[in-house]
Enzyme design. Structure first.
Site, PDB file in Angstrom:
ATOM      1  CB  CYS A 103      13.578 105.611  67.058  1.00  0.00           C
ATOM      2  SG  CYS A 103      13.911 105.081  65.029  1.00  0.00           S
ATOM      3  CB  CYS A 117       8.318 101.796  54.612  1.00  0.00           C
ATOM      4  SG  CYS A 117       9.432 102.475  55.353  1.00  0.00           S
ATOM      5  CD  GLU A 172      19.485 103.419  53.773  1.00  0.00           C
ATOM      6  OE1 GLU A 172      19.078 103.049  54.079  1.00  0.00           O
ATOM      7  OE2 GLU A 172      20.866 103.739  54.357  1.00  0.00           O
ATOM      8  CG  HIS A 227      13.812  93.842  55.354  1.00  0.00           C
ATOM      9  ND1 HIS A 227      13.525  93.021  56.369  1.00  0.00           N
ATOM     10  CD2 HIS A 227      13.728  94.479  54.900  1.00  0.00           C
ATOM     11  CE1 HIS A 227      13.961  94.487  56.838  1.00  0.00           C
ATOM     12  NE2 HIS A 227      13.281  95.676  55.647  1.00  0.00           N
TER      13      HIS A 227
HETATM   14  N1  SAH Z   1      16.089 103.150  55.823  1.00  0.00           N
HETATM   15  C1  SAH Z   1      16.490 101.975  56.441  1.00  0.00           C
HETATM   16  C2  SAH Z   1      16.534 102.738  58.365  1.00  0.00           C
HETATM   17  C3  SAH Z   1      14.824 103.302  58.259  1.00  0.00           C
HETATM   18  S1  SAH Z   1      13.961 102.079  59.023  1.00  0.00           S
HETATM   19  C4  SAH Z   1      16.679 100.742  56.756  1.00  0.00           C
HETATM   20  O1  SAH Z   1      15.900 100.421  55.733  1.00  0.00           O
HETATM   21  O2  SAH Z   1      16.630 100.162  56.748  1.00  0.00           O
HETATM   22  C5  SAH Z   1      13.848 100.453  60.115  1.00  0.00           C
HETATM   23  C6  SAH Z   1      13.464  99.160  59.961  1.00  0.00           C
HETATM   24  O3  SAH Z   1      12.153  99.597  60.057  1.00  0.00           O
HETATM   25  C7  SAH Z   1      14.228  99.137  58.680  1.00  0.00           C
HETATM   26  O4  SAH Z   1      14.582  97.379  59.418  1.00  0.00           O
HETATM   27  C8  SAH Z   1      12.608  99.385  58.308  1.00  0.00           C
HETATM   28  O5  SAH Z   1      13.115  97.734  56.518  1.00  0.00           O
HETATM   29  C9  SAH Z   1      11.608  98.177  59.145  1.00  0.00           C
HETATM   30  N2  SAH Z   1      10.276  98.634  58.859  1.00  0.00           N
HETATM   31  C10 SAH Z   1      10.033  98.907  57.533  1.00  0.00           C
HETATM   32  N3  SAH Z   1       8.821  99.524  58.032  1.00  0.00           N
HETATM   33  C11 SAH Z   1       7.694  98.707  58.623  1.00  0.00           C
HETATM   34  C12 SAH Z   1       6.952  98.236  58.970  1.00  0.00           C
HETATM   35  N4  SAH Z   1       5.887  98.023  58.218  1.00  0.00           N
HETATM   36  N5  SAH Z   1       7.172  97.450  59.857  1.00  0.00           N
HETATM   37  C13 SAH Z   1       8.323  97.260  60.487  1.00  0.00           C
HETATM   38  N6  SAH Z   1       9.424  97.102  59.854  1.00  0.00           N
HETATM   39  C14 SAH Z   1       9.818  98.240  59.036  1.00  0.00           C
HETATM   40 FE1  SF4 Z   2      11.360 102.225  54.894  1.00  0.00          FE
HETATM   41 FE2  SF4 Z   2      14.031 102.005  55.162  1.00  0.00          FE
HETATM   42 FE3  SF4 Z   2      12.995 101.487  53.002  1.00  0.00          FE
HETATM   43 FE4  SF4 Z   2      14.051 104.041  52.626  1.00  0.00          FE
HETATM   44  S1  SF4 Z   2      15.038 102.482  53.003  1.00  0.00           S
HETATM   45  S2  SF4 Z   2      11.256 102.958  51.978  1.00  0.00           S
HETATM   46  S3  SF4 Z   2      13.065 104.224  55.513  1.00  0.00           S
HETATM   47  S4  SF4 Z   2      12.441 100.517  54.696  1.00  0.00           S
END
Ligand code: SAH
Ligand code: SF4
Length: 394
Positions: A103, A117, A172, A227
């Site tokens: 990852c 997040c 992102e 989500h």
């Molecule tokens: N920015 C991108 C990729 C990174 S996050 C995105 O948002 O898709 C990777 C995955 O982890 C995303 O689906 C995100 O929503 C999820 N994620 C973020 N914070 C999280 C948390 N605290 N618990 C579980 N999943 C989470």
């Molecule tokens: Fe986290 Fe992905 Fe949202 Fe950025 S876009 S804040 S990495 S879940």
């Protein structure tokens, strides 16, 4: 000095032309760097002495330096890479019997501020360069484990510990578009890592125009962080939804999927064997009392009708001060059952590496946050060396 890790094969060839050298040497050079993990030009014995000398004067092979290396009880390995004197990003390697998934991070922090997040809570500092993105893979492919044994498990080939890459670390990826595309091309190249498009996944919170560009420029597996089934809730959880609402996002997903491919969405075998554009994965973080009710599961079914997709339910990984709770496992199962009874494939992501905070959304790295005055540990300790220069010249 240029860092050769910043180039895909076409870029290396262009660079060689620029210094008056034969571009056909590019493939050999690319193989030395990415397949063999060699960074000292002197060791590249099938290149002429004169080319090696020129390269050592104008080029280097630099990867980010690991500052911290933790292995969880389940074998998940989290490495903190220093990318400059004030910032570090995290990568997580998840070994399984038949594969090894890495990852990778694409940015230092993230500007999109999803409320659940941990990376999003930190704010954004900067994009990673191609070499900083590819360097994470380079390091895991070519470095030994802590106890000196190769970084692999089970059937994964000895020279290829990483069989799958997911752009699901910090940041992102689709807002660091140009570097992402070059990095993906390096990962896919048979002269470098040779990953298949199906085993390379970009996860996005929904940057609609760049989903379309990705489809044209470098189609790989697509995961979309959905989500929520309504704009009202998604606006709150994933603020970028205000710019690219659910309807636009789902239309982009429909466009991403090749229309000529079978639409038998209920067959797992089909999904396993499909090309990366046969389906989209919807990621769905399970937040207790927020987005995990039966009626929300049914709304998702309606919303995604006719889209070849699978759902990946991610139990929320808590972090201090998040304000959210993880859905109970019975709730997650009930939600999963509703999706499956509507003909969708729905899996629940196993939480891996949580004793080293290596699970999804727990990646925090060390970010010089422009919005919060708190200093990161590297700043307090005045860590200044930021790069791990292999034995090549810098
Ligand atoms: N920015 C991108 C990729 C990174 S996050 C995105 O948002 O898709 C990777 C995955 O982890 C995303 O689906 C995100 O929503 C999820 N994620 C973020 N914070 C999280 C948390 N605290 N618990 C579980 N999943 C989470
Ligand atoms: Fe986290 Fe992905 Fe949202 Fe950025 S876009 S804040 S990495 S879940």
């Amino acid at each position: 000095m240029v860092n050769l890790l910043d180039y895909d094969l076409a870029g290396i060839k262009k660079f060689l032309i620029g210094i008056g050298e034969d571009p056909f040497r590019g493939t050999q050079l690319f193989k030395w760097v990415h397949q063999k993990g060699v960074a000292d030009f002197e060791e590249m014995t099938n290149l002429s002495k004169s080319l090696r000398k020129v390269l050592s004067e104008v080029a280097t092979v630099e990867v980010p330096m690991p500052k911290k290396d933790d292995i969880a009880s389940d074998g998940t390995r989290k490495v903190l890479f220093g990318v400059d004197s004030q910032n570090a990003v995290e990568s997580v390697f998840i070994p399984e019997i038949d594969r090894g998934t890495l990852c990778i991070s694409s940015q230092v922090g993230c500007a999109l501020a999803c409320t659940f997040c941990s990376t999003g809570r930190q704010g954004f500092n900067r994009n990673l360069s191609v070499s900083e993105i590819v360097g994470q893979l380079w390091w895991f492919m070519h470095s030994p484990t802590l106890d000196g044994t190769p970084n692999r498990l089970g059937n994964v080939s000895a020279d290829r510990p990483v069989s799958n890459v997911v752009m699901m670390g910090m940041g992102e990826p689709l807002t660091n578009y140009d570097s992402l595309i070059t990095a993906l091309r390096v990962m896919l190249d048979d002269n470098a890592y040779g990953l298949s498009r199906r085993k390379l996944t970009v996860s996005t919170s929904g940057i609609v125009p760049n989903i379309d560009r990705l489809r044209e420029d470098c189609p790989v597996s697509l995961a979309v962080s959905l989500h929520a089934p309504t704009n009202e809730l998604r606006d709150e959880l994933v603020p970028i939804n205000k710019k690219y609402p659910i309807e636009q996002l789902l239309d982009a997903c429909r466009r991403y999927i090749d229309p000529n491919i079978s639409s038998d969405v209920s067959s797992e075998k089909w999904i396993r064997s499909g090309s990366p554009r046969d389906f989209v994965t919807f990621e769905y973080v399970m937040l207790h009392g927020i987005n995990d009710s039966n009626s929300q599961a049914r709304e998702l079914l309606k919303l995604t009708e006719g889209i070849s997709c699978k759902f990946n339910l991610i139990p929320f990984n808590p972090f201090p001060g998040s304000g959210y709770k993880t859905s109970h496992s019975e709730r997650v199962q009930a939600f999963q059952r509703i999706l499956m009874s509507g003909g969708r494939i729905a899996t629940v992501r196993k939480t891996r590496g949580d004793d080293v905070s290596g699970a999804c959304g727990q990646l925090a790295g060390e970010v010089k946050d422009k919005r919060t005055p708190r200093r990161s540990r590297s700043q307090r300790e005045g860590v200044s060396s930021n790069r791990y220069v292999m034995r090549g010249k810098s």
